[in-house]
Design a protein around this motif. Structure first.
Motif, PDB file in Angstrom:
ATOM      1  N   ASP A  45      81.460  35.312  61.200  1.00  0.00           N
ATOM      2  CA  ASP A  45      81.890  36.141  62.330  1.00  0.00           C
ATOM      3  C   ASP A  45      83.338  36.584  62.164  1.00  0.00           C
ATOM      4  O   ASP A  45      83.668  37.750  62.394  1.00  0.00           O
ATOM      5  N   GLU A  46      84.190  35.663  61.781  1.00  0.00           N
ATOM      6  CA  GLU A  46      85.618  35.975  61.642  1.00  0.00           C
ATOM      7  C   GLU A  46      85.849  36.987  60.516  1.00  0.00           C
ATOM      8  O   GLU A  46      86.681  37.877  60.646  1.00  0.00           O
ATOM      9  N   GLY A  50      87.604  39.798  62.329  1.00  0.00           N
ATOM     10  CA  GLY A  50      88.972  39.278  62.390  1.00  0.00           C
ATOM     11  C   GLY A  50      90.063  40.337  62.387  1.00  0.00           C
ATOM     12  O   GLY A  50      90.976  40.310  63.220  1.00  0.00           O
ATOM     13  N   ARG A 141      88.012  36.794  71.147  1.00  0.00           N
ATOM     14  CA  ARG A 141      88.161  35.701  70.186  1.00  0.00           C
ATOM     15  C   ARG A 141      87.193  34.549  70.426  1.00  0.00           C
ATOM     16  O   ARG A 141      87.225  33.562  69.692  1.00  0.00           O
ATOM     17  N   LEU A 143      84.274  32.076  70.186  1.00  0.00           N
ATOM     18  CA  LEU A 143      83.457  31.690  69.052  1.00  0.00           C
ATOM     19  C   LEU A 143      81.997  31.569  69.483  1.00  0.00           C
ATOM     20  O   LEU A 143      81.707  31.091  70.574  1.00  0.00           O
TER      21      LEU A 143
END
Length: 149
Positions: A45-46, A50, A141, A143
């Motif tokens: 995902d990051e 990101g 942000r 998670l």
């Protein structure tokens, strides 16, 4: 065909979850494999989002600074806000975006403290915009955690 990094990482997660984890006997090993699955999923995902998250946050803070710099009566802070609002991200490397993001957040904290102490007519509306940015940044942000059963 060029494999996409998030897809490769999610493939690793799938293999760990469906082929390796069920065949591990020790609780310690199973726990380690579960942590690896969770970490790989977060990394995927990051990797995908990101730079976008950091770039967007930086742009939003710069826009807040541009507006605030025209409103506040503290000339020193107004000058720092104007300088920060005129900046641009020179690189999309996560490390470079993080460095800029940290500097902008430090200035945002200073601005927020100033605004919260101000009794100026514009202060309440600007405080709401600052909090809206903080909430939106936190939401972006968040998670996504795997459900490992």
């Amino acid at each position: 065909m060029k494999p996409q990094i998030p897809n490769v990482l999610r493939g690793f997660v799938g293999t760990l979850l469906t082929e390796i984890l069920p065949n591990l006997g020790a609780e310690y090993s199973m726990g380690n494999a579960a942590v690896m699955c969770q970490s790989l999923s977060i990394i995927a995902d990051e990797y995908e989002r990101g730079a976008e998250i950091r770039f967007r946050e930086n742009e939003e803070m710069r826009a807040l600074f541009a507006e605030a710099g025209r409103l506040i009566d503290d000339k020193g802070l107004a000058a720092r806000l104007a300088q920060a609002s005129a900046g641009r991200d020179a690189s999309l490397l996560i490390s470079a975006l993080d460095e800029t993001n940290g500097k902008l957040k430090t200035l945002l904290i200073e601005l927020q403290a100033f605004v919260e102490e101000s009794r100026a007519p514009w202060a309440a509306a600007l405080d709401v915009k600052i909090w809206d940015h903080i909430v939106a940044a936190a939401e972006r942000r968040k998670l996504t955690m795997l459900t490992l059963g």
